[in-house]
Design an enzyme around this catalytic site. Structure first.
Site, PDB file in Angstrom:
ATOM      1  N   ASP A   1       0.877  -1.249  -0.084  1.00  0.00           N
ATOM      2  CA  ASP A   1      -0.006   0.044  -0.005  1.00  0.00           C
ATOM      3  C   ASP A   1       0.925   1.213  -0.151  1.00  0.00           C
ATOM      4  O   ASP A   1       0.689   2.157   0.742  1.00  0.00           O
ATOM      5  CB  ASP A   1      -0.778  -0.036   1.296  1.00  0.00           C
ATOM      6  CG  ASP A   1      -1.635  -1.381   1.392  1.00  0.00           C
ATOM      7  OD1 ASP A   1      -1.771  -1.798   2.719  1.00  0.00           O
ATOM      8  OD2 ASP A   1      -2.183  -1.939   0.517  1.00  0.00           O
TER       9      ASP A   1
ATOM     10  N   GLU B   1     -11.213   0.690  -3.429  1.00  0.00           N
ATOM     11  CA  GLU B   1     -10.531   1.333  -2.412  1.00  0.00           C
ATOM     12  C   GLU B   1      -9.312   1.965  -2.824  1.00  0.00           C
ATOM     13  O   GLU B   1      -9.293   2.214  -4.162  1.00  0.00           O
ATOM     14  CB  GLU B   1      -9.873   0.208  -1.361  1.00  0.00           C
ATOM     15  CG  GLU B   1      -9.113  -0.783  -2.153  1.00  0.00           C
ATOM     16  CD  GLU B   1      -8.966  -2.249  -1.547  1.00  0.00           C
ATOM     17  OE1 GLU B   1      -8.233  -3.013  -2.068  1.00  0.00           O
ATOM     18  OE2 GLU B   1      -9.577  -2.603  -0.291  1.00  0.00           O
TER      19      GLU B   1
HETATM   20  C1  6LW Z   1      -5.481  -1.768   2.488  1.00  0.00           C
HETATM   21  C2  6LW Z   1      -6.503  -2.049   1.534  1.00  0.00           C
HETATM   22  C3  6LW Z   1      -6.295  -3.289   1.272  1.00  0.00           C
HETATM   23  O1  6LW Z   1      -6.098  -0.874   3.523  1.00  0.00           O
HETATM   24  O2  6LW Z   1      -5.719  -4.059   2.242  1.00  0.00           O
HETATM   25  O3  6LW Z   1      -6.874  -5.231   0.036  1.00  0.00           O
HETATM   26  C4  6LW Z   1      -5.507  -3.235   3.334  1.00  0.00           C
HETATM   27  N1  6LW Z   1      -6.587  -3.980   0.269  1.00  0.00           N
HETATM   28  O4  6LW Z   1      -6.328  -1.167   0.449  1.00  0.00           O
HETATM   29  C5  6LW Z   1      -4.295  -3.500   4.010  1.00  0.00           C
HETATM   30  O5  6LW Z   1      -3.261  -3.783   3.243  1.00  0.00           O
END
Ligand code: 6LW
Length: 570
Positions: free
Chosen positions: A55, A239
């Site tokens: 991330d 996200e």
């Molecule tokens: C992160 C999100 C994700 O906040 O996992 O799977 C979380 N996506 O973007 C943790 O890495």
């Protein structure tokens, strides 16, 4: 064999050969640049920040670039990497390094600190992030923290009244600042349905103000064959939103498909900050979901843009380097690619999408990342920033001894397989061919006292290479814990070679070897080429990666004993 027969056989073999070459050409031809494959970075093989660094978020302050990554249950939280050339990156500290500010007590594995965002604006660095999995009544959720110097000190986190995860900030040129994040709508249409919202934030009071507006709804793309690439998972988990302004347009990027094989990254744009946003016809601009899950780089997504001082744009993103389609030992790592703009949309440079090589790493083809081993020193009173704790240390059970260039750790009851805070100090395993060694001074004072090395993925997946007090006397023992096991399995053990011993772990892809002895050139194997694929299995350490560490425990009992680790090389 008659001549006739032999010529027949030769002709037959030749035909097979020609067909094979023909097919090979075919497959390679298929992999040469096709516009629809433009969203693949098939030539990229090396992360800029290897090992568990998922991330990534990036910003620029003058000629300096900074990247931060998520750290889940590990302390300190959110490492800061610095670079001036976007190629060489050095960890300079952490955003969350004060135990009073980061409470990870009893946070389960792969929870804790999720994806952060770093931004620099008028002399101040801003970081937003989400703390998940906290015990009831403890601080959790989205927060913001600031600093004038990225090395710190960072301010105490201010908790925000905001739902969801993956918070980001956008500084508009009208002086206003906006917060964006994802959230799960109450009336979700499917379990993994997410939306992106936008709201103004008053930085002085660290409060979200004004209307909270949905600017993107994954339902508009669910099973519509656009961003989802025809897969039912393609529009899941919208996200990692970030907003940028360029040439009069507001650009919104998000990731979708989840952070593994279906991961993808897309862009939207609008003339108005609160939308409506139009989808880039070429979305997703980055995804490896169409490639084999054993391809050398998979799970590409979760990106953040930065413009350098020459006006060239770059995107950092996460990806994984599988050993095979089911084995990801190093976890999610940080990569970087240049980005071009065409017809008002960002796109990956063409040359990154052409492929000259085979689809994936066989054991023999695992890249020999930098295999050099360097001595790690223990100077001053503090540990260097790379050393990581599992959860927030609540007492000083470690001590740096500069004179001896060593660190001693106290034996405490906490163990690796508990959701607790064991006497463990670890480093990210950041290469497939790694070697970690130390000279350990330790003598168990009673049964159950233990100290040595580990390769740790989470409380259910680890190797332990330790000296332990047993009924049969002090033993040097190699053991492992894998999912479904309620106790550690002993792989091999020998009587203790003595109070002072050199321990060395060497990895070669999925194979780990464990050596011990009195001197570097007199080491014996306690375990050679032991299969460590379990450390990278889908069940292991969902969001994290393998860590190599020093460890000591009294296995639930009281103890005043310590173990001293010196001459640490990695
Ligand atoms: C992160 C999100 C994700 O906040 O996992 O799977 C979380 N996506 O973007 C943790 O890495």
């Amino acid at each position: 064999m008659s001549i006739r027969k032999r010529t027949g056989r030769i002709r037959f073999t030749l035909i097979i050969l020609i067909c094979t070459i023909w097919n090979l050409n075919e497959t390679l031809a298929q992999q040469v640049f096709q516009p629809e494959n433009r969203n693949r970075l098939t030539k990229v093989v090396k992360p800029i920040i290897p090992g568990f660094n998922p991330d990534p978020s990036i910003c620029r302050a003058g000629d300096d670039f900074y990247i931060i990554t998520s750290t889940n249950e590990y302390f300190p939280g959110l490492p800061i990497y610095h670079s001036r050339d976007l190629a060489t990156w050095r960890m300079i500290g952490h955003v969350m390094s004060d135990p009073n500010y980061l409470d990870l007590d009893s946070v389960p594995g792969s929870k804790g600190l999720y994806a952060p965002t770093i931004r620099y604006h008028e002399g101040i660095f801003y970081v937003t992030c989400t703390l998940t999995g906290s015990l009831p009544g403890k601080p959790s959720g989205n927060f913001i923290t600031t600093a004038r110097d990225p090395r710190g000190p960072w301010s105490a986190p201010v908790w925000l009244d905001a739902p969801g995860i993956d918070p980001s900030l956008f500084f508009d040129d009208n002086g206003k600042v906006y917060y964006q994040g994802n959230y799960t709508p109450e009336n979700k249409q499917w379990a993994r349905h997410r939306k992106i919202f936008l709201q103004e934030i008053d930085l002085k009071d660290a409060k979200l103000i004004g209307p909270r507006v949905d600017i993107l709804d994954a339902a508009d793309y669910y099973q519509k064959g656009t961003i989802d690439g025809g897969s039912e998972f393609g529009a899941d988990y919208l996200e990692a939103p970030h907003i940028y302004k360029k040439d009069g347009y507001y650009y919104l990027t998000t990731s979708h498909g989840g952070t593994f094989q279906q991961h993808a990254l897309s862009f939207w744009r609008s003339r108005h900050l609160f939308g409506p946003y139009e989808s880039n016809p070429a979305n997703p601009i980055l995804t490896h979901r169409g490639l084999s899950p054993a391809f050398r780089v998979t799970s590409t997504g979760h990106g953040d843009l930065v413009m350098d001082t020459e006006g060239q744009w770059h995107m950092t993103f996460l990806a994984r380097r599988p050993l095979d389609s089911n084995t990801h030992i190093l976890g999610r790592e940080t990569f970087l690619t240049p980005v071009e703009w065409k017809d008002g949309w960002p796109q990956l440079p063409e040359h990154q999408s052409q492929d000259a090589g085979g689809p994936h790493f066989g054991q023999s083809a695992i890249p020999r990342d930098d295999t050099s081993v360097r001595k790690l020193s223990f100077k001053g009173s503090r540990l260097s920033p790379e050393w990581t704790f599992i959860r927030t240390p609540r007492e000083n059970w470690w001590e740096v001894n500069s004179r001896k260039d060593a660190v001693s750790i106290r034996l405490r009851p906490d163990i690796l397989s508990d959701i607790s805070q064991p006497s463990w100090l670890g480093l990210r395993q950041d290469r497939f061919h790694a070697q970690f060694s130390t000279s350990m001074k330790f003598k168990p004072e009673r049964e159950g006292e233990e100290a040595g090395l580990t390769v740790f993925r989470d409380k259910d997946h680890y190797f332990k290479f330790t000296l332990i007090g047993t009924k049969e006397g002090d033993m040097l023992q190699l053991s492992k814990r894998a999912i479904g096991q309620t106790m550690d399995t002993v792989i091999s053990r020998v009587p203790s070679p003595g109070k002072e011993v050199i321990l060395r772990i060497t990895s070669s892809g999925r194979w780990y070897s464990f050596e011990y002895g009195a001197a570097d050139d007199q080491l014996k194997y306690l375990g050679k080429d032991v299969d460590g694929a379990f450390l990278g299995s889908p069940a292991a350490g969902k969001f994290t990666g393998a860590m190599i560490g020093i460890y000591a425990t009294s296995n639930g009992l009281k103890s005043g004993n310590t173990a001293v680790f010196s001459d640490v090389k990695y």
